[in-house]
Design an enzyme around this catalytic site. Structure first.
Site, PDB file in Angstrom:
ATOM      1  N   ARG B  44     -16.561  40.384 -38.598  1.00 38.55           N
ATOM      2  CA  ARG B  44     -15.538  39.368 -38.831  1.00 38.55           C
ATOM      3  C   ARG B  44     -15.510  38.970 -40.316  1.00 38.55           C
ATOM      4  O   ARG B  44     -16.448  39.245 -41.062  1.00 38.55           O
ATOM      5  CB  ARG B  44     -15.828  38.123 -37.989  1.00 38.55           C
ATOM      6  CG  ARG B  44     -15.761  38.391 -36.497  1.00 38.55           C
ATOM      7  CD  ARG B  44     -16.427  37.274 -35.714  1.00 38.55           C
ATOM      8  NE  ARG B  44     -17.859  37.218 -35.973  1.00 38.55           N
ATOM      9  CZ  ARG B  44     -18.670  36.319 -35.430  1.00 38.55           C
ATOM     10  NH1 ARG B  44     -18.205  35.406 -34.606  1.00 38.55           N
ATOM     11  NH2 ARG B  44     -19.962  36.336 -35.712  1.00 38.55           N
ATOM     12  N   LYS B 100     -33.800  38.408 -27.335  1.00 40.00           N
ATOM     13  CA  LYS B 100     -34.762  38.631 -26.231  1.00 40.00           C
ATOM     14  C   LYS B 100     -34.378  39.837 -25.397  1.00 40.00           C
ATOM     15  O   LYS B 100     -35.241  40.496 -24.822  1.00 40.00           O
ATOM     16  CB  LYS B 100     -34.861  37.398 -25.347  1.00 40.00           C
ATOM     17  CG  LYS B 100     -33.534  36.905 -24.844  1.00 40.00           C
ATOM     18  CD  LYS B 100     -33.528  35.390 -24.783  1.00 40.00           C
ATOM     19  CE  LYS B 100     -32.135  34.874 -24.950  1.00 40.00           C
ATOM     20  NZ  LYS B 100     -31.997  33.805 -25.915  1.00 40.00           N
ATOM     21  N   GLU B 124     -40.591  35.591 -32.690  1.00 43.22           N
ATOM     22  CA  GLU B 124     -40.968  34.248 -32.229  1.00 43.22           C
ATOM     23  C   GLU B 124     -39.774  33.529 -31.589  1.00 43.22           C
ATOM     24  O   GLU B 124     -39.929  32.844 -30.575  1.00 43.22           O
ATOM     25  CB  GLU B 124     -41.491  33.435 -33.419  1.00 43.22           C
ATOM     26  CG  GLU B 124     -41.935  32.028 -33.124  1.00 43.22           C
ATOM     27  CD  GLU B 124     -43.150  31.951 -32.204  1.00 43.22           C
ATOM     28  OE1 GLU B 124     -44.242  32.326 -32.618  1.00 43.22           O
ATOM     29  OE2 GLU B 124     -42.990  31.499 -31.047  1.00 43.22           O
ATOM     30  N   VAL B 127     -38.354  33.784 -27.556  1.00 38.28           N
ATOM     31  CA  VAL B 127     -38.851  33.013 -26.415  1.00 38.28           C
ATOM     32  C   VAL B 127     -39.045  31.569 -26.860  1.00 38.28           C
ATOM     33  O   VAL B 127     -39.718  31.307 -27.850  1.00 38.28           O
ATOM     34  CB  VAL B 127     -40.206  33.551 -25.906  1.00 38.28           C
ATOM     35  CG1 VAL B 127     -40.689  32.733 -24.708  1.00 38.28           C
ATOM     36  CG2 VAL B 127     -40.099  35.017 -25.536  1.00 38.28           C
ATOM     37  N   ILE B 131     -39.752  26.548 -30.352  1.00 36.68           N
ATOM     38  CA  ILE B 131     -41.145  26.235 -29.991  1.00 36.68           C
ATOM     39  C   ILE B 131     -42.045  27.368 -30.457  1.00 36.68           C
ATOM     40  O   ILE B 131     -41.835  28.511 -30.062  1.00 36.68           O
ATOM     41  CB  ILE B 131     -41.331  26.118 -28.463  1.00 36.68           C
ATOM     42  CG1 ILE B 131     -40.229  25.284 -27.838  1.00 36.68           C
ATOM     43  CG2 ILE B 131     -42.702  25.558 -28.120  1.00 36.68           C
ATOM     44  CD1 ILE B 131     -40.238  25.323 -26.312  1.00 36.68           C
ATOM     45  N   GLY B 182     -21.534  23.072 -24.450  1.00 33.04           N
ATOM     46  CA  GLY B 182     -21.850  24.272 -25.213  1.00 33.04           C
ATOM     47  C   GLY B 182     -23.226  24.847 -24.905  1.00 33.04           C
ATOM     48  O   GLY B 182     -23.695  25.755 -25.575  1.00 33.04           O
ATOM     49  N   ASP B 196     -31.942  35.498 -18.122  1.00 34.83           N
ATOM     50  CA  ASP B 196     -32.438  35.072 -19.428  1.00 34.83           C
ATOM     51  C   ASP B 196     -33.923  34.692 -19.346  1.00 34.83           C
ATOM     52  O   ASP B 196     -34.741  35.164 -20.141  1.00 34.83           O
ATOM     53  CB  ASP B 196     -31.592  33.882 -19.913  1.00 34.83           C
ATOM     54  CG  ASP B 196     -32.067  33.340 -21.242  1.00 34.83           C
ATOM     55  OD1 ASP B 196     -31.853  34.016 -22.255  1.00 34.83           O
ATOM     56  OD2 ASP B 196     -32.662  32.250 -21.256  1.00 34.83           O
ATOM     57  N   LYS B 200     -37.591  36.575 -20.954  1.00 31.99           N
ATOM     58  CA  LYS B 200     -38.610  35.856 -21.729  1.00 31.99           C
ATOM     59  C   LYS B 200     -39.987  35.966 -21.081  1.00 31.99           C
ATOM     60  O   LYS B 200     -40.982  36.155 -21.773  1.00 31.99           O
ATOM     61  CB  LYS B 200     -38.180  34.402 -21.892  1.00 31.99           C
ATOM     62  CG  LYS B 200     -36.912  34.267 -22.741  1.00 31.99           C
ATOM     63  CD  LYS B 200     -36.400  32.845 -22.740  1.00 31.99           C
ATOM     64  CE  LYS B 200     -35.123  32.695 -23.542  1.00 31.99           C
ATOM     65  NZ  LYS B 200     -34.467  31.385 -23.286  1.00 31.99           N
ATOM     66  N   GLY B 298     -30.416  26.445 -29.326  1.00 23.90           N
ATOM     67  CA  GLY B 298     -29.716  25.646 -30.323  1.00 23.90           C
ATOM     68  C   GLY B 298     -29.850  26.280 -31.690  1.00 23.90           C
ATOM     69  O   GLY B 298     -30.831  26.959 -31.991  1.00 23.90           O
TER      70      GLY B 298
END
Lengths: 413, 413
Positions: B44, B100, B124, B127, B131, B182, B196, B200, B298
């Site tokens: 894009r 993932k 990192e 997953v 965190i 969202g 999902d 993980k 996020g």
């Protein structure tokens, strides 16, 4: 083959030796080398162990042994742990420790010495026992500015508070139980007066903010004055009382840092950390809050953190990879009386309705608390945030109006 | 000066670019070098950005640029992310990803290629979003045998379940709200059917147990059939319903691994992880349980984990330090029907007292549940642990006695 030494064959030290024996294959897989304990320093005798032949009473047998590349300092206290650690680092040996007192006193200096000698000084086990917190904090640090660190950093006090809350056990009884279970020392001062938690928050803050923070500069309050009444009022407010260590940057490069019992609202993860468990919440400007929870003390958890450090020390031999901080001679600790904080207060009074009227007039947005069976001559309430200094004026004003402050706790926002 | 590339300028990719711009000084302090985004790959156009000049539509501009030492693959999906990652690793560039799906499909192979080329493949962020979990797991792994990994690995489903529990919101409504906020995609299948979370837990299990685990071999159950009745029965039992991914070693080098909604007792830390938060509990033979909690998705949290990996990749350039696992061609997944597990069941029946009598006779130690306002034509109960296979026999027996099973959930021990 990596040869290591263990100094101090107490609870954690013996745990370290045991892990190297029990999980040896595991350690080889992770570090790439067989890890063997070559020497154990202790002034006591330990006959009848499968490894009794490894003991020595002479530190020279360790520091002068060129085969030994990593030394685990499990002695506790500042001296001679400090002198021994320094000597080992200067001889090119990495040192791994669970000694929070030493790290909190001499961390900056020992980290510099490690760097100069191209070795490492690791102390994952000094904060949070077995919980990985030092390395995850590095990781958060890499991409974040740390806005706040809050933690339940002492398992003994958390055990006592849980017993008070869940079993209505008075403080003295809960303390006695903690001693009976071996969680609290015979002299429990360092735990219940917050010294232990203070050392740990100082270490975390030094890592996060880059400058050494001495425990003596940090305001701390213990839990020995808490009563069941406080705990019940806290519950009525949907909160728990926890001994919290907290550090956060404020203006002018200063850090506000303190240890004390706080009212923790139930929607804060720390409120659900019970018993001997510890927890640390790190708030980063990108990652928001991350929390690490686990057993903050005990032989195997702490020893496992030490051994993980040993593995890292073996893998990185000859390269200094540990995070460091400096001691620039200036305290970065802000005056805790400048903190802005909301309070829980419990007060005694001969005239409850007059006292309530006074409090309502003095603190327009006050929230009164109550529970079934609360004492008839006291009231409890939660204030809006104020500068900590003003809470002392408030206490004076209350006293001048015949209202006797009994408890005052900060509220964790 | 370290030059990096970002492939895919979506939510996380643009977050990565932003952190390098906003926290640049921080990154320099941590990695020892200025980190600069040299190229961004996206099909894009992104006109009007301060860094619009960095975009390219041609992968060759990245893979053939010898100045670029680290590539962030933020494209998602298996192809062409796989081919691009492979090509970058083979050209001696470290690759960092939050993908993932790709790690769960091709992790073993890409880790081997990274090792052969003396570079790193870090993930990192794949997953638990922001965190830190992959590195702390390494650390736990160093001194522990991992006895169990359990986690809330999908924020969307946890948000939906929290809304059902706390606000009595039906599943469909909670899903719509998640989409509106969202958190959930327009096609929410991968979240709510457990795909999902499955990817993980496969990644975590591969790390812990050393062999690749393909998501297709893992039994999974989604949350779309849960009703408010289940959630209320759970509460009456002092538990919460969470979508849990779980892996644990069993006999013969096999691993039991699955994803599904489970009843989590309130004294389990995972029960208090609400909303879009994720959490992973690792149980080691030495450290016992440690739990990591934070925002599992996020833009900023995930991007911050990616950038932390970039810092590590820059610091370790030329040395392969990432943990690896192999794909030995044999599935290490144990038959989930051999698991021993206690169940929550909800059943419909025309004759409640007859049904209760039958259940009591069939399951002598059953515990019946009830809540204010429960339907009159159903009962719910909690069983003792049984081999999972037997739960199917139980369901058939119930049906043959005019009792219609509606819900069946595992109980997390």
């Amino acid at each position: 083959m990596a040869k290591i030494a263990v100094m101090g064959h107490g609870v954690v030290g013996s745990g370290v030796v045991e892990i190297t024996l029990v999980n040896g294959e595991q350690l080889k897989k992770r570090s790439g080398e067989t890890i063997e304990v070559k020497r154990i320093l202790d002034l006591r005798d330990f006959p009848g162990l499968s490894y009794s032949n490894l003991f020595t009473k002479d530190f020279q047998d360790i520091v002068n042994d060129e085969e030994i590349s990593v030394v685990c300092e499990m002695m506790g206290g500042v001296s001679p742990a400090y002198e021994f650690t320094k000597a080992c680092l200067e001889k090119g040996k990495s040192v791994v420790t669970s000694n929070k007192e030493l790290v909190a006193q001499k961390g900056a200096e020992l980290l510099q010495i490690a760097k100069q000698n191209n070795v490492n000084y690791f102390f994952e086990a000094s904060v949070g026992g077995g919980i990985p917190i030092i390395r995850p904090l590095h990781q958060c640090l890499a991409a974040n500015k740390i806005e706040e660190i809050t933690g339940i950093l002492n398992g003994t006090t958390n055990f006592i508070l849980s017993k008070m809350l869940d079993d209505n056990m008075p403080f003295e009884e809960a303390l006695a139980l903690a001693q009976q279970k071996g969680y609290a020392e015979k002299d429990p001062t360092a735990d219940i007066e917050g010294d232990d938690a203070c050392r740990k928050i100082c270490i975390l803050a030094a890592l996060a903010y880059g400058n050494h923070i001495y425990p003596k500069d940090v305001h701390k309050e213990g839990i020995s004055k808490l009563t069941l009444a406080d705990v019940r009022y806290a519950r009525s407010w949907d909160g728990e009382i926890k001994l919290i260590g907290r550090a956060a940057p404020v203006e002018n490069g200063k850090v506000t840092i303190m240890v004390g019992p706080m009212l923790v609202p139930q929607d804060n993860m720390l409120s659900s950390v019970d018993g001997v468990f510890n927890a640390v919440t790190v708030k980063g400007n990108m990652v928001d809050k991350v929390t690490f929870v686990g057993r903050g003390a005990g032989k195997s958890p702490t020893a496992s953190a030490v051994v993980a450090d040993v593995v890292d020390a073996v893998k990185s031999h000859g390269t200094s990879i540990s995070q460091t901080w400096i001691d620039n001679g200036e305290s970065m600790v802000a005056d805790y009386l400048d903190d802005v904080v909301a309070y829980y207060m419990r007060v005694k009074t001969a005239d409850v309705s007059a006292a309530k009227a006074y409090v309502e007039q003095r603190l327009p947005e006050v929230e009164f608390l109550d529970y079934d069976g609360s004492a008839e001559d006291e009231i409890a309430f939660v204030t809006q945030p104020m500068v900590a200094r003003e809470s002392h004026t408030l206490e004076q004003d209350l006293e001048q109006n015949g209202i006797q402050p009994v408890s005052k706790l900060r509220i964790l926002q």
